[in-house]
Design a protein around this motif. Structure first.
Motif, PDB file in Angstrom:
ATOM      1  N   ASP A  95       0.836  -1.209   0.000  1.00 42.04           N
ATOM      2  CA  ASP A  95       0.000   0.000   0.000  1.00 42.04           C
ATOM      3  C   ASP A  95       0.871   1.259   0.000  1.00 42.04           C
ATOM      4  OD1 ASP A  95      -2.269  -1.580   0.017  1.00 42.04           O
ATOM      5  OD2 ASP A  95      -2.747  -1.211   2.135  1.00 42.04           O
ATOM      6  N   ALA A  96       1.955   1.231   0.780  1.00 38.77           N
ATOM      7  CA  ALA A  96       2.848   2.393   0.826  1.00 38.77           C
ATOM      8  C   ALA A  96       3.536   2.602  -0.520  1.00 38.77           C
ATOM      9  CB  ALA A  96       3.887   2.225   1.928  1.00 38.77           C
ATOM     10  N   ILE A  97       3.987   1.516  -1.143  1.00 39.59           N
ATOM     11  CA  ILE A  97       4.609   1.623  -2.469  1.00 39.59           C
ATOM     12  C   ILE A  97       3.599   2.188  -3.459  1.00 39.59           C
ATOM     13  CG2 ILE A  97       5.537   0.314  -4.418  1.00 39.59           C
ATOM     14  CD1 ILE A  97       6.829  -1.571  -2.327  1.00 39.59           C
ATOM     15  N   GLU A  98       2.374   1.678  -3.386  1.00 38.03           N
ATOM     16  CA  GLU A  98       1.314   2.160  -4.287  1.00 38.03           C
ATOM     17  C   GLU A  98       1.085   3.659  -4.107  1.00 38.03           C
ATOM     18  OE1 GLU A  98      -3.459   1.513  -4.635  1.00 38.03           O
ATOM     19  OE2 GLU A  98      -2.238  -0.296  -4.411  1.00 38.03           O
ATOM     20  N   THR A  99       1.039   4.093  -2.853  1.00 34.95           N
ATOM     21  CA  THR A  99       0.818   5.510  -2.568  1.00 34.95           C
ATOM     22  C   THR A  99       1.990   6.357  -3.055  1.00 34.95           C
ATOM     23  OG1 THR A  99      -0.544   4.981  -0.650  1.00 34.95           O
ATOM     24  CG2 THR A  99       0.404   7.187  -0.715  1.00 34.95           C
ATOM     25  N   LEU A 100       3.196   5.926  -2.763  1.00 32.76           N
ATOM     26  CA  LEU A 100       4.376   6.711  -3.132  1.00 32.76           C
ATOM     27  C   LEU A 100       4.630   6.711  -4.636  1.00 32.76           C
ATOM     28  CD1 LEU A 100       6.780   5.652  -0.256  1.00 32.76           C
ATOM     29  CD2 LEU A 100       5.779   7.914  -0.607  1.00 32.76           C
ATOM     30  N   ALA A 101       4.470   5.555  -5.266  1.00 36.02           N
ATOM     31  CA  ALA A 101       4.782   5.428  -6.699  1.00 36.02           C
ATOM     32  C   ALA A 101       3.594   5.719  -7.587  1.00 36.02           C
ATOM     33  CB  ALA A 101       5.326   4.025  -6.980  1.00 36.02           C
ATOM     34  N   GLY A 102       2.423   5.735  -7.003  1.00 32.22           N
ATOM     35  CA  GLY A 102       1.223   5.957  -7.795  1.00 32.22           C
ATOM     36  C   GLY A 102       0.919   4.819  -8.758  1.00 32.22           C
ATOM     37  N   VAL A 103       1.359   3.619  -8.367  1.00 31.74           N
ATOM     38  CA  VAL A 103       1.175   2.432  -9.209  1.00 31.74           C
ATOM     39  C   VAL A 103       0.424   1.375  -8.410  1.00 31.74           C
ATOM     40  CG1 VAL A 103       2.378   0.587 -10.459  1.00 31.74           C
ATOM     41  CG2 VAL A 103       3.338   2.894 -10.435  1.00 31.74           C
ATOM     42  N   LYS A 104      -0.612   0.812  -9.009  1.00 33.69           N
ATOM     43  CA  LYS A 104      -1.378  -0.242  -8.336  1.00 33.69           C
ATOM     44  C   LYS A 104      -0.492  -1.470  -8.164  1.00 33.69           C
ATOM     45  CE  LYS A 104      -5.106  -2.259  -6.782  1.00 33.69           C
ATOM     46  NZ  LYS A 104      -5.359  -2.140  -5.365  1.00 33.69           N
ATOM     47  N   MET A 105      -0.357  -1.930  -6.904  1.00 33.01           N
ATOM     48  CA  MET A 105       0.490  -3.068  -6.580  1.00 33.01           C
ATOM     49  C   MET A 105      -0.386  -4.217  -6.074  1.00 33.01           C
ATOM     50  SD  MET A 105       3.671  -2.021  -7.064  1.00 33.01           S
ATOM     51  CE  MET A 105       4.537  -3.294  -6.194  1.00 33.01           C
ATOM     52  N   PRO A 106      -0.498  -5.293  -6.846  1.00 36.25           N
ATOM     53  CA  PRO A 106      -1.260  -6.436  -6.341  1.00 36.25           C
ATOM     54  C   PRO A 106      -0.504  -7.086  -5.162  1.00 36.25           C
ATOM     55  CG  PRO A 106      -0.220  -6.976  -8.429  1.00 36.25           C
ATOM     56  CD  PRO A 106       0.059  -5.529  -8.165  1.00 36.25           C
ATOM     57  N   VAL A 107      -1.182  -7.261  -4.068  1.00 31.78           N
ATOM     58  CA  VAL A 107      -0.568  -7.861  -2.885  1.00 31.78           C
ATOM     59  C   VAL A 107      -0.462  -9.362  -3.086  1.00 31.78           C
ATOM     60  CG1 VAL A 107      -0.769  -8.176  -0.383  1.00 31.78           C
ATOM     61  CG2 VAL A 107      -1.514  -6.017  -1.443  1.00 31.78           C
ATOM     62  N   PRO A 108       0.743  -9.932  -2.909  1.00 32.37           N
ATOM     63  CA  PRO A 108       0.889 -11.384  -3.071  1.00 32.37           C
ATOM     64  C   PRO A 108      -0.059 -12.148  -2.141  1.00 32.37           C
ATOM     65  CG  PRO A 108       3.021 -10.340  -2.741  1.00 32.37           C
ATOM     66  CD  PRO A 108       1.968  -9.292  -2.495  1.00 32.37           C
ATOM     67  N   GLY A 109      -0.676 -13.166  -2.671  1.00 28.69           N
ATOM     68  CA  GLY A 109      -1.536 -14.020  -1.870  1.00 28.69           C
ATOM     69  C   GLY A 109      -2.887 -13.409  -1.523  1.00 28.69           C
ATOM     70  N   ALA A 110      -3.138 -12.187  -1.963  1.00 25.26           N
ATOM     71  CA  ALA A 110      -4.403 -11.529  -1.639  1.00 25.26           C
ATOM     72  C   ALA A 110      -5.373 -11.569  -2.797  1.00 25.26           C
ATOM     73  CB  ALA A 110      -4.145 -10.080  -1.218  1.00 25.26           C
ATOM     74  N   GLY A 111      -5.039 -12.365  -3.797  1.00 24.58           N
ATOM     75  CA  GLY A 111      -5.909 -12.470  -4.952  1.00 24.58           C
ATOM     76  C   GLY A 111      -5.863 -11.227  -5.825  1.00 24.58           C
ATOM     77  N   GLY A 112      -4.839 -10.376  -5.592  1.00 20.95           N
ATOM     78  CA  GLY A 112      -4.656  -9.108  -6.124  1.00 20.95           C
ATOM     79  C   GLY A 112      -4.656  -8.724  -7.476  1.00 20.95           C
TER      80      GLY A 112
END
Length: 112
Positions: A95-112
């Motif tokens: 979530d922090a990477i997504e916020t900082l980079a502005g890129v949607k990051m699928p979380v491993p194992g979360a069906g992302g």
């Protein structure tokens, strides 16, 4: 930049562990009290020479099984808690990477 991660991870871990730590402590206390009471009863009966040899072994084996079940259950609860913390930390990082980079990051194992 690292502050963004600290701001996400620390509260996440606290939220995940808050109620669970209280539950684990309550479970442990109740189980240890029961084990202590049962042990005291068996000790009193042994001291009073109220058991046959077979009965003595039966009750001592029962105490051993009680202790083993408590420890096994406790370990399983802690393993679940560790997995919950791990999942929360990984999600928080993504979530922090997504916020900082502005890129949607699928979380491993979360069906992302």
């Amino acid at each position: 930049m690292s502050i963004a991660f600290v701001k996400n991870i620390s509260p996440t871990v606290k939220t995940v562990t808050g109620n669970d730590v209280t539950m684990i402590a309550g479970f442990s206390k109740a189980q240890l009290q029961a084990l202590t009471q049962q042990s005291a009863l068996v000790a009193d009966m042994i001291e009073a020479n109220a058991f046959t040899a077979a009965e003595k072994m039966f009750y001592l084996d029962g105490l051993d099984q009680m202790a083993r079940r408590f420890v096994t259950t406790f370990v399983q609860i802690v393993e679940v808690e560790i997995e919950k913390i791990y999942n929360a930390v990984v999600k928080s990082i993504y979530d922090a990477i997504e916020t900082l980079a502005g890129v949607k990051m699928p979380v491993p194992g979360a069906g992302g």
